[in-house]
Design a protein around this motif. Structure first.
Motif, short mmCIF file in Angstrom:
data_model
loop_
_atom_site.label_atom_id
_atom_site.label_comp_id
_atom_site.label_asym_id
_atom_site.label_seq_id
_atom_site.Cartn_x
_atom_site.Cartn_y
_atom_site.Cartn_z
N LEU A 1 57.78 24.35 53.87
CA LEU A 1 58.52 23.87 52.75
C LEU A 1 58.73 22.31 52.32
N PRO A 2 58.50 22.07 51.39
CA PRO A 2 58.96 20.43 51.14
C PRO A 2 60.23 19.94 51.23
N LEU A 3 60.64 18.89 51.59
CA LEU A 3 61.88 18.44 51.94
C LEU A 3 62.92 19.01 51.39
N LEU A 4 63.33 19.05 50.18
CA LEU A 4 64.38 19.51 49.62
C LEU A 4 64.78 20.98 49.95
N ASP A 5 63.73 21.77 49.68
CA ASP A 5 64.02 23.19 50.19
C ASP A 5 64.30 23.39 51.60
N TRP A 6 63.31 22.51 52.57
CA TRP A 6 63.63 22.77 53.88
C TRP A 6 64.92 22.46 54.26
N LEU A 7 65.55 21.51 53.76
CA LEU A 7 66.79 21.20 53.82
C LEU A 7 67.81 22.34 53.68
N ASN A 8 67.76 23.00 52.47
CA ASN A 8 68.53 23.77 51.95
C ASN A 8 68.31 25.40 52.71
N ILE A 9 67.15 25.57 52.92
CA ILE A 9 66.81 27.03 53.48
C ILE A 9 66.90 26.80 54.98
N TYR A 10 66.32 25.97 55.55
CA TYR A 10 66.33 25.88 57.26
C TYR A 10 67.48 24.89 57.81
N THR A 11 67.34 23.83 57.30
CA THR A 11 68.34 22.73 58.07
C THR A 11 69.80 23.01 58.12
N PHE A 12 70.06 23.14 56.84
CA PHE A 12 71.63 22.98 56.68
C PHE A 12 72.41 24.21 57.33
N PRO A 13 71.70 25.42 57.15
CA PRO A 13 72.16 26.67 57.93
C PRO A 13 72.16 26.53 59.49
N LEU A 14 71.08 26.05 59.83
CA LEU A 14 71.14 25.64 61.45
C LEU A 14 72.12 24.46 61.89
N GLU A 15 72.24 23.58 61.14
CA GLU A 15 73.14 22.30 61.68
C GLU A 15 74.60 23.05 61.42
N SER A 16 74.81 23.96 60.60
CA SER A 16 76.27 24.51 60.52
C SER A 16 76.72 25.00 61.91
N ARG A 17 75.58 25.60 62.59
CA ARG A 17 75.88 26.19 64.17
C ARG A 17 76.69 25.31 65.26
N TYR A 18 76.42 24.09 64.78
CA TYR A 18 76.98 23.21 65.93
C TYR A 18 78.64 23.11 65.88
N GLU A 19 79.10 23.89 65.18
CA GLU A 19 80.64 24.07 65.39
C GLU A 19 81.04 24.80 66.68
N ASP A 20 79.81 25.52 67.17
CA ASP A 20 79.84 26.16 68.56
C ASP A 20 79.34 25.25 69.49
#
Ligand code: XAN
Length: 447
Positions: A94-113
């Motif tokens: 995916l290009p950057l902005l979709d890549w951030l929304n679909i993959y990156t932000f959900p993954l980064e949320s996990r670092y609360e753990d």
């Protein structure tokens, strides 16, 4: 330093003991992209500082004198998302902005753990050290505790690092992954205070607004002030993708360019490193030069996310400080050797389109990955090459190690060995890594 008084057998790593290293050395200097020294001795004092080069007869005990070995400076990764290492090598469709929304932000949320964070951060620090990254400029996530943990892990393994707790108070597509404006300011202050309180010798905080699209003007201004008041480094992203540039224009109509957004908020300083910059205009590059701000060229990511091709020659002609970044995980490789190769390939691809352009040589790419990176992070007074007085951040490379991906032929001189390593080598060839005189690879647990 005299050879007889300082020679001491190494091997176990650790500071506090003066050593001398004998053999071949390859590094960049201010005047020359590549200087090679054969049959030399480098003295490193008990504080890990390079004290002198000797030629001729010197009595030494720590050696690298096999024909296939040489020392080179440790590599500086000027832009890497430690948190995204967990999915590196995947999710590149995916290009950057979709890549951030679909993959990156959900993954980064996990670092609360923190268990998840500990596992991923341990893996990325070990992997990058084995790949020869002695200094890394890391993005973590919005989570303060996990970002502090990344600092603790880099310190434990002996990597030199700038650590950024990510700041973002706008995220319309994934609203569960963002902070309130006040919270972002307060947590940034807490992160900086707590990381500095640890007094890690080689690990420092860096102010990290994610990018102009995910920060309000109020947050950007506050972060600019925080950096100025504490004399801190700043990192962010700029002009990576054309769609992003258009969005930023619409979000900040009072600013004349993307660069101007950061200037107006006090975020473009001589301690700033901005990643990408593929679509910067000449006028913006002039502003970078005037401010002494730096660019991190991330060629793997630029191609993987179909963002653009940075014209490195134009950046260098504008005398903007420039280094290389892996940009894990928009870039799929955590190896700076890959960044070197992709930087050369990108410049050659641009030459296909414009025959007037001069491609980047392997020597210039080597410089960007070492001395250039140290300039980008304003650390060139203490690392980047083997100049006397700098810290001994170094790789012992053996192109002929058993199982090596490189074949050596009679007559291969040091320049040939270096070029082969840069183009064909991998972590099997990096037999030792030193940071500030301490041996950090092989890793303590040999894994
Ligand atoms: N802009 C970005 N670009 C990128 O390559 N990776 C990111 O995580 C990011 N965030 C903003």
């Amino acid at each position: 330093m005299s050879s007889s008084s300082s020679s001491s057998s190494g091997g176990g790593g650790g500071g506090g003991v003066a050593r001398v290293y004998r053999g071949a050395f390859a590094h960049s200097t201010r005047d020359s992209a590549l200087r090679v020294l054969t049959d030399c001795v480098l003295g490193v004092n008990a504080r890990g500082k390079e004290s002198e080069f000797y030629t001729g007869s010197v009595e030494v005990r720590v050696t690298n004198d096999r024909h296939s070995e040489f020392f080179m400076p440790g590599m500086v990764d000027t832009h890497i998302h430690a948190s995204q290492y967990a999915y590196s090598g995947t999710h590149l469709d995916l290009p950057l902005l979709d890549w951030l929304n679909i993959y990156t932000f959900p993954l980064e949320s996990r670092y609360e753990d923190l268990d998840f964070a500990k596992d991923a951060y341990t893996k990325v620090v070990k992997r990058t050290l084995r790949n020869g990254t002695t200094t890394a400029c890391y993005f973590a996530t919005i989570h303060t505790e996990a970002s502090l943990l990344l600092g603790e892990i880099t310190d434990y393994f002996g990597q030199r690092a700038l650590i950024g707790k990510v700041c973002m108070d706008l995220n319309p597509m994934v609203p569960e992954y963002k902070e309130l404006t006040e919270e972002s300011k307060e947590e940034t202050d807490r992160f900086i205070t707590e990381l500095l309180r640890k007094k890690y010798a080689l690990v420092k905080p860096i102010v990290t607004p994610r990018f102009a699209m995910s920060c309000s003007s109020a947050l950007l201004s506050n972060l600019g002030k925080t950096a100025r008041n504490n004399d801190l480094h700043i990192q962010s992203h700029i002009s990576e993708n054309k769609q992003e540039v258009q969005f930023v224009k619409a979000l900040f109509p009072e600013c004349k360019s993307y660069t101007d957004v950061y200037v107006k908020h006090g975020l473009l300083t001589s301690k700033t490193v901005m990643a990408h910059g593929c679509h910067l205009t000449d006028e913006e590059l002039e502003t970078f030069h005037e401010k002494g701000a730096a660019l991190s060229h991330c060629p793997n990511s630029n191609i993987s996310l179909i963002s653009g091709l940075l014209n490195v020659r134009n950046v260098l002609n504008h005398k903007v400080k420039l280094g290389l970044g892996t940009d894990v995980a928009g870039g799929y490789s955590s190896s700076m050797l890959d960044a070197i190769r992709k930087a050369v390939d990108t410049s050659k691809a641009l030459c296909i389109q414009d025959a007037q352009l001069q491609p980047l040589s392997y020597k210039e790419a080597f410089r960007l990955a070492t001395l250039g990176g140290s300039e980008v992070l304003s650390l060139d007074d203490c690392l980047g090459n083997f100049e006397v007085g700098k810290d001994f951040d170094a790789l012992r490379v053996n192109v002929g190690v058993p199982g090596s991906p490189i074949d050596v032929f009679p007559g291969d001189d040091l320049e040939v060995l270096l070029e082969k390593f840069l183009n064909l080598g991998d972590d099997r060839n990096i037999v030792e890594v030193y940071v500030a005189g301490k041996r950090v690879v092989p890793l303590p647990d040999s894994k």
